[in-house]
Design an enzyme around this catalytic site. Structure first.
Site, PDB file in Angstrom:
ATOM      1  N   ARG A  66       0.821  -1.210   0.000  1.00  0.00           N
ATOM      2  CA  ARG A  66       0.000   0.000   0.000  1.00  0.00           C
ATOM      3  C   ARG A  66       0.851   1.254   0.000  1.00  0.00           C
ATOM      4  O   ARG A  66       0.414   2.312  -0.465  1.00  0.00           O
ATOM      5  CB  ARG A  66      -0.984  -0.007   1.182  1.00  0.00           C
ATOM      6  CG  ARG A  66      -2.115  -1.007   1.011  1.00  0.00           C
ATOM      7  CD  ARG A  66      -3.007  -1.052   2.232  1.00  0.00           C
ATOM      8  NE  ARG A  66      -2.296  -1.508   3.401  1.00  0.00           N
ATOM      9  CZ  ARG A  66      -2.008  -2.788   3.682  1.00  0.00           C
ATOM     10  NH1 ARG A  66      -2.414  -3.739   2.859  1.00  0.00           N
ATOM     11  NH2 ARG A  66      -1.349  -3.111   4.771  1.00  0.00           N
ATOM     12  N   GLU A 103       6.019 -10.552  14.534  1.00  0.00           N
ATOM     13  CA  GLU A 103       5.559 -11.066  15.834  1.00  0.00           C
ATOM     14  C   GLU A 103       5.955 -12.542  15.967  1.00  0.00           C
ATOM     15  O   GLU A 103       6.478 -12.979  16.982  1.00  0.00           O
ATOM     16  CB  GLU A 103       4.046 -10.892  15.923  1.00  0.00           C
ATOM     17  CG  GLU A 103       3.519 -10.991  17.327  1.00  0.00           C
ATOM     18  CD  GLU A 103       2.021 -10.785  17.372  1.00  0.00           C
ATOM     19  OE1 GLU A 103       1.429 -10.416  16.342  1.00  0.00           O
ATOM     20  OE2 GLU A 103       1.459 -11.036  18.446  1.00  0.00           O
TER      21      GLU A 103
HETATM   22  P1  AMP Z   1       5.325  -2.738  11.154  1.00  0.00           P
HETATM   23  O1  AMP Z   1       6.523  -3.323  10.486  1.00  0.00           O
HETATM   24  O2  AMP Z   1       4.891  -3.474  12.366  1.00  0.00           O
HETATM   25  O3  AMP Z   1       5.521  -1.245  11.436  1.00  0.00           O
HETATM   26  O4  AMP Z   1       4.111  -2.889  10.152  1.00  0.00           O
HETATM   27  C1  AMP Z   1       3.922  -1.974   9.139  1.00  0.00           C
HETATM   28  C2  AMP Z   1       3.484  -2.614   7.859  1.00  0.00           C
HETATM   29  O5  AMP Z   1       2.452  -3.587   8.076  1.00  0.00           O
HETATM   30  C3  AMP Z   1       2.934  -1.582   6.919  1.00  0.00           C
HETATM   31  O6  AMP Z   1       3.437  -1.847   5.614  1.00  0.00           O
HETATM   32  C4  AMP Z   1       1.435  -1.743   6.989  1.00  0.00           C
HETATM   33  O7  AMP Z   1       0.861  -1.664   5.713  1.00  0.00           O
HETATM   34  C5  AMP Z   1       1.193  -3.101   7.619  1.00  0.00           C
HETATM   35  N1  AMP Z   1       0.312  -3.061   8.808  1.00  0.00           N
HETATM   36  C6  AMP Z   1       0.680  -3.330  10.092  1.00  0.00           C
HETATM   37  N2  AMP Z   1      -0.352  -3.228  10.934  1.00  0.00           N
HETATM   38  C7  AMP Z   1      -1.422  -2.869  10.181  1.00  0.00           C
HETATM   39  C8  AMP Z   1      -2.794  -2.569  10.472  1.00  0.00           C
HETATM   40  N3  AMP Z   1      -3.301  -2.617  11.721  1.00  0.00           N
HETATM   41  N4  AMP Z   1      -3.610  -2.204   9.447  1.00  0.00           N
HETATM   42  C9  AMP Z   1      -3.122  -2.130   8.182  1.00  0.00           C
HETATM   43  N5  AMP Z   1      -1.854  -2.397   7.852  1.00  0.00           N
HETATM   44  C10 AMP Z   1      -0.990  -2.748   8.819  1.00  0.00           C
END
Ligand code: AMP
Length: 178
Positions: A66, A103
């Site tokens: 996205r 996770e």
């Molecule tokens: P992180 O690496 O944990 O910061 O996760 C970020 C990535 O995961 C981004 O590319 C987001 O598009 C996706 N992502 C993580 N959590 C969500 C959520 N609650 N809703 C939508 N996309 C998420």
């Protein structure tokens, strides 16, 4: 024709919360209603690149998948190039890869080895900052290529997950926070 700028509250109101997607316990932030509304989409892009004038950035780096939507539109607005950082195995040419912790388990992102030149000035854009693992891995790839990161810009930040802590040393902005 320029569209009247939306407030962050209007953008937030359009983001749809989907409980338990893609798995139980995750509340997915669905940004497709923002994309479908011309005024909100234009306003979101304007906010994402707000500190920068057209021509002041060499490239906008977008994160799979996205992030590509927002980063590509921002690149056009800033008259900059667009560089994709993709999940491992998707890019056709030679790549650098970076692992990051999920996770449960690990994931890997990749960038083409010639995507950026040393010293180029870039901003990184993704739809959402959660734990920061994805963005930190993207930053590692950009720095491996020798480019300079001016800023991280996110449409959404889930503050309670402290993703910023993984991006210390870089300016981080977000349009909507939870
Ligand atoms: P992180 O690496 O944990 O910061 O996760 C970020 C990535 O995961 C981004 O590319 C987001 O598009 C996706 N992502 C993580 N959590 C969500 C959520 N609650 N809703 C939508 N996309 C998420």
């Amino acid at each position: 024709m320029s569209l009247p700028a939306p407030t962050a509250n209007e953008i937030e109101a359009a983001i749809r919360n989907i409980p338990d997607f893609p798995k139980p316990g995750i509340q997915f932030k669905d940004i497709t209603p923002v994309l479908a509304d011309a005024r909100l989409f234009n306003g979101a892009i304007a906010e994402l690149c707000k500190p920068f004038k057209p021509g002041s950035v060499d490239a906008v780096v977008g994160i799979d998948a996205r992030g590509f939507i927002f980063a590509a539109a921002a690149a056009v607005q800033l008259k900059a190039g667009f560089v994709p950082i993709r999940k491992k195995g998707k890019l056709p040419y030679t790549t650098h890869e970076q692992d990051y912790a999920l996770e449960y388990g690990v994931s890997t992102v990749a960038v083409h080895t010639d995507a950026l030149k040393a010293g180029e000035r870039v901003i990184l854009i993704d739809d959402l900052l959660a734990t920061g693992g994805t963005a930190a891995a993207a930053a590692a790839l950009v720095r491996k290529l020798g480019a300079e990161i001016l800023e991280f810009s996110f449409l959404i930040e889930l503050r309670f997950l402290n993703g910023r802590e993984k991006l210390q040393g870089f300016p981080v902005r977000s349009v909507v926070t939870y």
